[in-house]
Design a protein around this motif. Sequence first.
Motif, short mmCIF file in Angstrom:
data_model
loop_
_atom_site.label_atom_id
_atom_site.label_comp_id
_atom_site.label_asym_id
_atom_site.label_seq_id
_atom_site.Cartn_x
_atom_site.Cartn_y
_atom_site.Cartn_z
N UNK A 1 -45.33 -29.14 22.68
CA UNK A 1 -44.27 -30.15 22.01
C UNK A 1 -44.49 -30.00 20.57
N UNK A 2 -43.43 -30.39 19.70
CA UNK A 2 -43.47 -30.69 18.27
C UNK A 2 -44.73 -31.38 17.89
N UNK A 3 -44.94 -32.48 18.76
CA UNK A 3 -46.19 -33.53 18.49
C UNK A 3 -47.39 -32.48 18.40
N UNK A 4 -47.74 -31.81 19.61
CA UNK A 4 -48.85 -31.15 20.00
C UNK A 4 -49.05 -30.04 18.91
N UNK A 5 -47.88 -29.27 18.66
CA UNK A 5 -48.05 -28.40 17.57
C UNK A 5 -48.72 -28.90 15.92
N UNK A 6 -48.45 -30.11 15.94
CA UNK A 6 -48.91 -30.77 14.54
C UNK A 6 -50.58 -31.09 14.67
N UNK A 7 -51.11 -31.05 15.79
CA UNK A 7 -52.49 -31.24 16.05
C UNK A 7 -53.08 -29.90 16.13
N UNK A 8 -54.72 -29.95 16.32
CA UNK A 8 -55.25 -28.97 16.37
C UNK A 8 -54.95 -28.33 17.91
N UNK A 9 -55.31 -26.95 18.15
CA UNK A 9 -54.53 -26.48 19.41
C UNK A 9 -55.47 -27.07 20.71
N UNK A 10 -56.79 -27.80 20.55
CA UNK A 10 -57.23 -28.10 21.67
C UNK A 10 -57.04 -29.63 21.85
N UNK A 11 -56.06 -30.18 20.95
CA UNK A 11 -56.02 -31.78 21.10
C UNK A 11 -55.36 -32.13 22.52
N UNK A 12 -54.12 -31.33 22.72
CA UNK A 12 -53.67 -31.86 24.01
C UNK A 12 -54.52 -31.47 25.08
#
Length: 268
Positions: free
Chosen positions: A97-108
């Motif tokens: 998602x747009x929010x997930x893309x703003x975090x490091x790739x392992x965040x979600x």
Amino acid sequence: MKIKSPHLIKPNAHVRLSKKSTSDTGGYKSEEAAAAILVKHRKQLADLQDVFYASQTKALLIVLQGMDTAGKDGTISHIFSGINPQGCDVASFKVPTPLESRHDFLWRAHAQVPPRGMINIFNRSHYEDVLSPRVHKIITDKVMRRRLDDINEFESMLADNDVLILKFYLHISRDEQTRRLQSRIDDKQKHWKLSEADLHERKFWPQYIDAYDRILSTTSPKHAPWFVIPADHKWYRNIAISTILVEALQSLKLKFPNPTVDASAIKL
């Protein structure tokens, strides 16, 4: 954790999926011959989960990866049908998602890691953020190497914190994928499973296999092993995975916690 399986990828092994069977049945001659084994495994998993949930000393993270139609959904429904839903969750990883893309790739992915006592199944996983971007050249080879290093460190940290990690690549042939896609096309009740994305990604089969070869070769340490499961025969896929899960949970030798009250003194 020691698991004896012909499908285990040993640490630092050089994996070539093209050399591994997609149709092996592990010595079973038919689905009927193996049916009772799956029933037994379901019962064992249900009993083992009771202790696992009660003890709250370990968490179990199961990663399912594979090409489209490999059977990730089917694996979940057939193997875990007897598991208590209170102790098991499933997380699916699609396009960020747009929010997930703003975090490091392992965040979600980290947000979905199970707490002690719980089993979490990743239907696709953090490996998707290496796989598809590299196939479509969104990330460079250098970034891919760095992300695989990050994943190894991430999984090592989870293992250090009592998370048991088991990763399964469901290995189907391209011919079998063709048959399964055609079955969806022919059956109107399965049309909902069809997507333009699946059909589009099919064109990149060789690139995906190359990427998986690299992933499997570099991210299968003892504490977070990969298993390449022959998945052309759905029934054997279920037997192979459930065998590994039962063996892994039994190896933990968990026990129910000590009671906090003396049940013999209770009068109702």
